[in-house]
Design a protein around this motif. Sequence first.
Motif, mmCIF file in Angstrom:
data_model
loop_
_atom_site.group_PDB
_atom_site.id
_atom_site.type_symbol
_atom_site.label_atom_id
_atom_site.label_comp_id
_atom_site.label_asym_id
_atom_site.label_seq_id
_atom_site.Cartn_x
_atom_site.Cartn_y
_atom_site.Cartn_z
ATOM 1 N N ARG A 79 10.542 10.379 10.807
ATOM 2 C CA ARG A 79 9.984 10.148 12.142
ATOM 3 C C ARG A 79 10.574 8.908 12.799
ATOM 4 N NH1 ARG A 79 6.158 13.774 13.020
ATOM 5 N NH2 ARG A 79 5.066 14.701 11.233
ATOM 6 N N ASP A 80 11.049 7.942 11.981
ATOM 7 C CA ASP A 80 11.663 6.745 12.563
ATOM 8 C C ASP A 80 13.171 6.909 12.777
ATOM 9 O OD1 ASP A 80 12.689 6.634 10.016
ATOM 10 O OD2 ASP A 80 11.865 4.667 9.517
ATOM 11 N N GLY A 81 13.679 8.134 12.522
ATOM 12 C CA GLY A 81 15.091 8.411 12.716
ATOM 13 C C GLY A 81 15.963 8.262 11.488
ATOM 14 N N THR A 82 15.401 7.791 10.368
ATOM 15 C CA THR A 82 16.179 7.602 9.141
ATOM 16 C C THR A 82 16.693 8.948 8.615
ATOM 17 O OG1 THR A 82 14.873 5.664 8.508
ATOM 18 C CG2 THR A 82 16.130 6.750 6.767
ATOM 19 N N PRO A 83 18.022 9.079 8.380
ATOM 20 C CA PRO A 83 18.556 10.318 7.792
ATOM 21 C C PRO A 83 18.597 10.210 6.266
ATOM 22 C CG PRO A 83 20.368 8.937 8.550
ATOM 23 C CD PRO A 83 19.102 8.166 8.826
ATOM 24 N N LEU B 20 11.255 0.373 -2.266
ATOM 25 C CA LEU B 20 10.183 0.939 -1.453
ATOM 26 C C LEU B 20 10.469 0.622 0.013
ATOM 27 C CD1 LEU B 20 7.107 -0.273 -3.571
ATOM 28 C CD2 LEU B 20 8.583 1.714 -3.963
ATOM 29 N N HIS B 21 10.717 1.620 0.808
ATOM 30 C CA HIS B 21 11.032 1.424 2.222
ATOM 31 C C HIS B 21 9.757 1.550 3.052
ATOM 32 C CE1 HIS B 21 15.505 1.425 2.055
ATOM 33 N NE2 HIS B 21 15.267 2.047 0.906
ATOM 34 N N VAL B 22 9.408 0.464 3.696
ATOM 35 C CA VAL B 22 8.235 0.413 4.577
ATOM 36 C C VAL B 22 8.729 -0.020 5.950
ATOM 37 C CG1 VAL B 22 5.982 -0.622 5.001
ATOM 38 C CG2 VAL B 22 6.729 -0.169 2.645
ATOM 39 N N GLY B 23 8.887 0.925 6.867
ATOM 40 C CA GLY B 23 9.483 0.590 8.154
ATOM 41 C C GLY B 23 10.888 0.051 7.934
ATOM 42 N N GLU B 24 11.162 -1.117 8.490
ATOM 43 C CA GLU B 24 12.484 -1.733 8.343
ATOM 44 C C GLU B 24 12.566 -2.642 7.120
ATOM 45 O OE1 GLU B 24 13.407 -3.733 11.941
ATOM 46 O OE2 GLU B 24 13.577 -1.888 13.139
ATOM 47 N N ARG B 25 11.490 -2.761 6.362
ATOM 48 C CA ARG B 25 11.479 -3.656 5.206
ATOM 49 C C ARG B 25 11.739 -2.888 3.912
ATOM 50 N NH1 ARG B 25 6.940 -8.100 4.812
ATOM 51 N NH2 ARG B 25 8.562 -8.809 3.361
ATOM 52 N N ALA C 35 10.341 14.597 9.853
ATOM 53 C CA ALA C 35 10.247 15.148 11.204
ATOM 54 C C ALA C 35 11.147 16.354 11.392
ATOM 55 C CB ALA C 35 10.618 14.076 12.231
ATOM 56 N N GLU C 36 12.243 16.432 10.609
ATOM 57 C CA GLU C 36 13.236 17.486 10.855
ATOM 58 C C GLU C 36 13.982 17.791 9.569
ATOM 59 O OE1 GLU C 36 17.443 17.519 13.239
ATOM 60 O OE2 GLU C 36 15.679 16.827 14.359
ATOM 61 N N LEU C 37 14.333 19.053 9.404
ATOM 62 C CA LEU C 37 15.083 19.507 8.236
ATOM 63 C C LEU C 37 16.227 20.379 8.729
ATOM 64 C CD1 LEU C 37 14.917 19.434 5.081
ATOM 65 C CD2 LEU C 37 13.707 21.605 5.235
ATOM 66 N N GLN C 38 17.454 20.026 8.320
ATOM 67 C CA GLN C 38 18.640 20.769 8.767
ATOM 68 C C GLN C 38 19.432 21.237 7.558
ATOM 69 O OE1 GLN C 38 21.296 18.514 11.250
ATOM 70 N NE2 GLN C 38 22.926 20.038 11.146
ATOM 71 N N ALA C 39 19.640 22.559 7.460
ATOM 72 C CA ALA C 39 20.411 23.113 6.351
ATOM 73 C C ALA C 39 21.887 22.767 6.513
ATOM 74 C CB ALA C 39 20.228 24.621 6.297
ATOM 75 N N LEU C 40 22.540 22.448 5.387
ATOM 76 C CA LEU C 40 23.965 22.151 5.384
ATOM 77 C C LEU C 40 24.720 23.285 4.696
ATOM 78 C CD1 LEU C 40 23.795 18.349 4.453
ATOM 79 C CD2 LEU C 40 23.957 19.382 6.728
ATOM 80 N N SER C 41 26.007 23.318 4.853
ATOM 81 C CA SER C 41 26.810 24.443 4.380
ATOM 82 C C SER C 41 26.821 24.579 2.860
ATOM 83 C CB SER C 41 28.251 24.314 4.896
ATOM 84 O OG SER C 41 28.823 23.087 4.458
ATOM 85 N N ASN C 42 26.612 23.483 2.135
ATOM 86 C CA ASN C 42 26.657 23.543 0.667
ATOM 87 C C ASN C 42 25.271 23.722 0.048
ATOM 88 O OD1 ASN C 42 25.559 21.071 1.236
ATOM 89 N ND2 ASN C 42 26.813 19.923 -0.225
ATOM 90 N N ASP D 150 0.836 -1.194 0.000
ATOM 91 C CA ASP D 150 0.000 0.000 0.000
ATOM 92 C C ASP D 150 0.878 1.253 0.000
ATOM 93 O OD1 ASP D 150 -2.310 -1.483 0.057
ATOM 94 O OD2 ASP D 150 -2.559 -1.367 2.225
ATOM 95 N N VAL D 151 0.550 2.194 -0.865
ATOM 96 C CA VAL D 151 1.318 3.432 -0.959
ATOM 97 C C VAL D 151 1.323 4.164 0.385
ATOM 98 C CG1 VAL D 151 1.365 5.720 -2.026
ATOM 99 C CG2 VAL D 151 1.000 3.702 -3.443
ATOM 100 N N SER D 152 0.236 4.083 1.123
ATOM 101 C CA SER D 152 0.130 4.793 2.400
ATOM 102 C C SER D 152 1.144 4.312 3.434
ATOM 103 C CB SER D 152 -1.276 4.646 2.977
ATOM 104 O OG SER D 152 -1.573 3.281 3.229
ATOM 105 N N ARG D 153 1.740 3.123 3.208
ATOM 106 C CA ARG D 153 2.699 2.574 4.169
ATOM 107 C C ARG D 153 4.143 2.916 3.813
ATOM 108 N NH1 ARG D 153 2.539 -3.163 3.895
ATOM 109 N NH2 ARG D 153 3.766 -3.117 5.829
ATOM 110 N N ILE D 154 4.365 3.477 2.627
ATOM 111 C CA ILE D 154 5.726 3.755 2.159
ATOM 112 C C ILE D 154 6.283 4.999 2.843
ATOM 113 C CG2 ILE D 154 7.135 4.355 0.155
ATOM 114 C CD1 ILE D 154 5.116 2.799 -1.553
ATOM 115 N N ASP D 155 7.496 4.873 3.389
ATOM 116 C CA ASP D 155 8.171 6.001 4.046
ATOM 117 C C ASP D 155 9.026 6.791 3.062
ATOM 118 O OD1 ASP D 155 7.181 5.200 6.619
ATOM 119 O OD2 ASP D 155 8.718 3.651 6.656
ATOM 120 N N TRP D 156 9.813 6.083 2.267
ATOM 121 C CA TRP D 156 10.662 6.731 1.269
ATOM 122 C C TRP D 156 11.028 5.718 0.188
ATOM 123 C CZ3 TRP D 156 16.181 5.706 0.965
ATOM 124 C CH2 TRP D 156 16.689 4.884 1.966
ATOM 125 N N ILE D 157 11.512 6.235 -0.936
ATOM 126 C CA ILE D 157 11.801 5.405 -2.102
ATOM 127 C C ILE D 157 13.164 5.801 -2.650
ATOM 128 C CG2 ILE D 157 10.977 4.662 -4.378
ATOM 129 C CD1 ILE D 157 8.201 5.769 -3.563
#
Length: 244
Positions: free
Chosen positions: A223-227, A168-173, A208-215, A152-159
């Motif tokens: 939200r699950d901590g994935t950078p 397709l990243h769904v949690g740890e899978r 959950a968070e956005l951090q600007a970098l120098s470049n 399900d598309v609704s379960r996808i965190d990032w691609i």
Amino acid sequence: MTLRVLVVDDEPLARGGVRARLAAHADMQVIGECADGEAALESMRELRPDLVFIDVQMPGINGLDALERLPPQERPLAILLTAHAQFALRAFAVRALDYLLKPVDEDRFADALDRARQMLAAHRRDPSLAEALPAHASRFEIRLGQRVQWVDVSRIDWIEAQGDYAGLHVGERLHLLREPLHKLALRLDPVQFVRIHRSLIVRLDRVAELQALSNRDCLLRLRDGTPLRASRTYVDALRAALAS
């Protein structure tokens, strides 16, 4: 395949910049220019371009209003041009193909043209596809040998891009879909998913968070901590989508 392009912007230098970029692509044919929304609406009706580069803020009716006054089936593929990020949500409402913030980045411009080529090729193979475009994918079919799974598309965190596959990243899978990322992107709802790198797409409500970098790149944390790293090419569009 040649794309017939209309360029719309009230600033002559801006129109010239788009023309100059298009001149480097042999499959792009500029068929007209307009400096205001009324002229753009008339030209879109008469010339029926495949693709329009259209500024949002112009004298009279603006670019979004001009597109909205055309029936959906008569609208050309549209790439919006603007110096302001707050129009992103209305861009999605008129099914704009892409949304480029001024000054336009060369990589983002090339990426938008690739999307236009893919979409037009799909239309020409199957004209009925134009009516089906608003229905974004709700799930993806994953083949594992003789077995078939659905994600399900609704379960996808990032691609992420993985050659001819999309991961397709769904949690740890991780599920591998046999479809390149640039084609998969056309089937995703742009209100929910945004490209942050040529090889990465993220679901907006997972950020959950956005951090600007120098470049001028940015570091995202889900939200699950994935950078995830967002390329500066896509950061402005990402910020606009997060703010909508």
